[in-house]
Motif scaffolding. Structure first.
Motif, PDB file in Angstrom:
ATOM      1  N   ASP A  96      21.301 -55.695  42.222  1.00 59.16           N
ATOM      2  CA  ASP A  96      20.031 -56.384  42.015  1.00 59.16           C
ATOM      3  C   ASP A  96      20.193 -57.711  41.282  1.00 59.16           C
ATOM      4  O   ASP A  96      19.285 -58.546  41.299  1.00 59.16           O
ATOM      5  CB  ASP A  96      19.077 -55.488  41.220  1.00 59.16           C
ATOM      6  CG  ASP A  96      19.616 -55.161  39.829  1.00 59.16           C
ATOM      7  OD1 ASP A  96      20.795 -54.761  39.737  1.00 59.16           O
ATOM      8  OD2 ASP A  96      18.863 -55.291  38.856  1.00 59.16           O
ATOM      9  N   LEU A  97      21.336 -57.922  40.635  1.00 53.90           N
ATOM     10  CA  LEU A  97      21.507 -59.139  39.834  1.00 53.90           C
ATOM     11  C   LEU A  97      21.540 -60.393  40.709  1.00 53.90           C
ATOM     12  O   LEU A  97      20.923 -61.409  40.390  1.00 53.90           O
ATOM     13  CB  LEU A  97      22.779 -59.046  38.992  1.00 53.90           C
ATOM     14  CG  LEU A  97      22.845 -57.886  37.993  1.00 53.90           C
ATOM     15  CD1 LEU A  97      24.111 -57.991  37.144  1.00 53.90           C
ATOM     16  CD2 LEU A  97      21.610 -57.859  37.104  1.00 53.90           C
ATOM     17  N   GLU A  99      20.158 -60.939  43.501  1.00 53.01           N
ATOM     18  CA  GLU A  99      18.822 -61.254  44.016  1.00 53.01           C
ATOM     19  C   GLU A  99      18.013 -62.078  43.015  1.00 53.01           C
ATOM     20  O   GLU A  99      17.099 -62.800  43.402  1.00 53.01           O
ATOM     21  CB  GLU A  99      18.077 -59.956  44.331  1.00 53.01           C
ATOM     22  CG  GLU A  99      18.779 -59.075  45.365  1.00 53.01           C
ATOM     23  CD  GLU A  99      18.145 -57.701  45.446  1.00 53.01           C
ATOM     24  OE1 GLU A  99      17.183 -57.446  44.686  1.00 53.01           O
ATOM     25  OE2 GLU A  99      18.605 -56.886  46.283  1.00 53.01           O
ATOM     26  N   ARG A 100      18.344 -61.949  41.727  1.00 52.70           N
ATOM     27  CA  ARG A 100      17.614 -62.664  40.676  1.00 52.70           C
ATOM     28  C   ARG A 100      18.373 -63.894  40.186  1.00 52.70           C
ATOM     29  O   ARG A 100      17.999 -64.496  39.171  1.00 52.70           O
ATOM     30  CB  ARG A 100      17.326 -61.722  39.509  1.00 52.70           C
ATOM     31  CG  ARG A 100      16.479 -60.523  39.903  1.00 52.70           C
ATOM     32  CD  ARG A 100      15.791 -59.911  38.697  1.00 52.70           C
ATOM     33  NE  ARG A 100      16.726 -59.515  37.664  1.00 52.70           N
ATOM     34  CZ  ARG A 100      17.370 -58.352  37.649  1.00 52.70           C
ATOM     35  NH1 ARG A 100      17.187 -57.491  38.637  1.00 52.70           N
ATOM     36  NH2 ARG A 100      18.181 -58.040  36.660  1.00 52.70           N
ATOM     37  N   GLY A 101      19.471 -64.251  40.868  1.00 56.11           N
ATOM     38  CA  GLY A 101      20.216 -65.429  40.468  1.00 56.11           C
ATOM     39  C   GLY A 101      21.081 -65.229  39.252  1.00 56.11           C
ATOM     40  O   GLY A 101      21.545 -66.199  38.641  1.00 56.11           O
ATOM     41  N   THR A 102      21.323 -63.976  38.879  1.00 58.58           N
ATOM     42  CA  THR A 102      22.144 -63.684  37.704  1.00 58.58           C
ATOM     43  C   THR A 102      23.588 -63.471  38.125  1.00 58.58           C
ATOM     44  O   THR A 102      23.871 -62.826  39.137  1.00 58.58           O
ATOM     45  CB  THR A 102      21.594 -62.442  36.976  1.00 58.58           C
ATOM     46  OG1 THR A 102      20.384 -62.811  36.316  1.00 58.58           O
ATOM     47  CG2 THR A 102      22.580 -61.915  35.943  1.00 58.58           C
ATOM     48  N   GLY A 118      17.832 -60.345  32.840  1.00 61.33           N
ATOM     49  CA  GLY A 118      16.772 -61.070  33.518  1.00 61.33           C
ATOM     50  C   GLY A 118      17.280 -61.986  34.611  1.00 61.33           C
ATOM     51  O   GLY A 118      18.415 -61.875  35.084  1.00 61.33           O
ATOM     52  N   GLU A 119      16.451 -62.930  34.997  1.00 61.66           N
ATOM     53  CA  GLU A 119      16.802 -63.878  36.058  1.00 61.66           C
ATOM     54  C   GLU A 119      17.677 -65.001  35.510  1.00 61.66           C
ATOM     55  O   GLU A 119      17.550 -65.412  34.351  1.00 61.66           O
ATOM     56  CB  GLU A 119      15.529 -64.470  36.671  1.00 61.66           C
ATOM     57  CG  GLU A 119      14.637 -63.448  37.361  1.00 61.66           C
ATOM     58  CD  GLU A 119      13.414 -64.080  37.991  1.00 61.66           C
ATOM     59  OE1 GLU A 119      13.244 -65.304  37.842  1.00 61.66           O
ATOM     60  OE2 GLU A 119      12.636 -63.348  38.616  1.00 61.66           O
ATOM     61  N   ASP A 120      18.578 -65.495  36.372  1.00 68.09           N
ATOM     62  CA  ASP A 120      19.395 -66.676  36.069  1.00 68.09           C
ATOM     63  C   ASP A 120      20.234 -66.510  34.809  1.00 68.09           C
ATOM     64  O   ASP A 120      20.493 -67.476  34.078  1.00 68.09           O
ATOM     65  CB  ASP A 120      18.515 -67.925  35.952  1.00 68.09           C
ATOM     66  CG  ASP A 120      17.754 -68.217  37.238  1.00 68.09           C
ATOM     67  OD1 ASP A 120      18.358 -68.086  38.316  1.00 68.09           O
ATOM     68  OD2 ASP A 120      16.555 -68.551  37.166  1.00 68.09           O
ATOM     69  N   CYS A 121      20.654 -65.286  34.528  1.00 64.12           N
ATOM     70  CA  CYS A 121      21.571 -65.048  33.402  1.00 64.12           C
ATOM     71  C   CYS A 121      23.010 -65.298  33.850  1.00 64.12           C
ATOM     72  O   CYS A 121      23.329 -65.263  35.035  1.00 64.12           O
ATOM     73  CB  CYS A 121      21.464 -63.615  32.898  1.00 64.12           C
ATOM     74  SG  CYS A 121      19.864 -63.200  32.182  1.00 64.12           S
ATOM     75  N   ASP A 137      15.657 -63.949  30.559  1.00 58.81           N
ATOM     76  CA  ASP A 137      15.922 -64.918  31.619  1.00 58.81           C
ATOM     77  C   ASP A 137      16.714 -66.118  31.077  1.00 58.81           C
ATOM     78  O   ASP A 137      16.420 -66.643  29.998  1.00 58.81           O
ATOM     79  CB  ASP A 137      14.612 -65.430  32.215  1.00 58.81           C
ATOM     80  CG  ASP A 137      13.809 -64.351  32.915  1.00 58.81           C
ATOM     81  OD1 ASP A 137      14.367 -63.268  33.167  1.00 58.81           O
ATOM     82  OD2 ASP A 137      12.621 -64.599  33.201  1.00 58.81           O
TER      83      ASP A 137
END
Length: 279
Positions: A96-97, A99-102, A118-121, A137
């Motif tokens: 899932d990471l 998908e969130r840009g992490t 979070g996102e973009d980590c 995030d």
């Protein structure tokens, strides 16, 4: 029934002597649903209740749920990176990471089950995030960093390399380490024992933040314990120690303290340049 009530019921049975080999399929489902809720960021080990950095309270039932996942699971042999290790849980799934840009770079990056990112980590290797931790995030967890169990890391936080964020799992009523939004910790910092760092503060390299070390806040001209206010620049200095009066300490003795001042504009500019490089 809610997840909180299910965990609370299971906790009472655990306190009454329930063991791992006595759990039912329904009990196992509660433990799994709890971990999934942590990983989705739907529940957190602590929440902010006001504007001040001191306004954080532990969610006791969440911390109990984490303890249940230790107490009601059996230690088993598991595989990670071609190495066999023994633990009560496997490491967290990371599909899932992306998908969130992490990003979590390979060769030693480990995220334990029940951790939220979070996102973009960015997680650089080797680094480790423990069960119950929350990483907001845009946060950067740099090489050789550890984020302890239940620690709460805000949005756009930068953890310098070789930084330790301690965990506070027990007692369940105690708030864990809190790093609020926009904080930058220099390389080699240590934040332990439920210390709280206010938003947009910048902490110098190798600074130890713990409730046992005083914070000399030169902005408000007061001595604080257990927290650093928002928008401070903090660094370590040595102050005289009372044991310096002892004959063994010829020339005096000194102990560490933290000094906090306003965040200077040139310091903010350097942080913004670093952000631009990462982007």
């Amino acid at each position: 029934m809610t997840l909180e009530s299910d965990v609370s019921d299971l906790w009472h049975r655990y306190q009454d002597g329930l063991t791992a080999d006595e759990t039912t399929d329904n009990d196992d489902a509660v433990l799994e649903a709890f971990l999934e809720a942590l990983e989705a960021g739907e529940v957190r080990a602590a929440e902010k209740t006001g504007d001040a950095v001191t306004s954080w309270a532990a969610n006791e039932w969440v911390k109990r749920g984490i303890l249940l996942n230790f107490g009601l699971r059996e230690t088993k042999a598991r595989e990670y990176g071609g190495v066999t290790y023994y633990d009560v849980l496997p490491l967290r799934e990371t599909a899932d990471l992306g998908e969130r840009g992490t990003r979590n770079t390979p060769d030693g990056t480990a995220i334990r089950r029940g951790a939220y990112l979070g996102e973009d980590c960015i997680m650089m290797s080797p680094s480790f995030v423990n069960m119950g931790a929350y990483v907001g995030d845009g946060a950067l967890v740099d090489s050789c960093d550890t984020v302890g169990s239940c620690a709460q890391i805000g949005a756009d936080v930068k953890l310098g390399a070789n930084t330790l964020i301690g965990g506070v799992l027990e007692p369940v009523e105690d708030a864990p380490v809190i790093i609020e939004d926009g904080v930058s910790l220099g390389a080699g910092c240590r934040v332990t024992s439920g210390f709280r760092v206010g938003e947009n503060s910048i902490v110098g390299e190798n600074t130890l933040l713990t409730p046992r070390i005083p914070v000399y806040d030169l902005v408000e001209e007061e001595i604080l314990y257990g927290h650093l206010p928002a928008e401070r620049r903090a660094f370590t200095r040595m102050v005289e120690s009372s044991v310096g009066d002892h004959d063994l300490f010829e020339g005096g003795a000194y102990k560490p303290a933290v000094v906090a001042t306003h965040v200077e504009e040139d310091t903010l500019e350097a942080t913004r340049r670093e952000d631009a490089l990462r982007e």
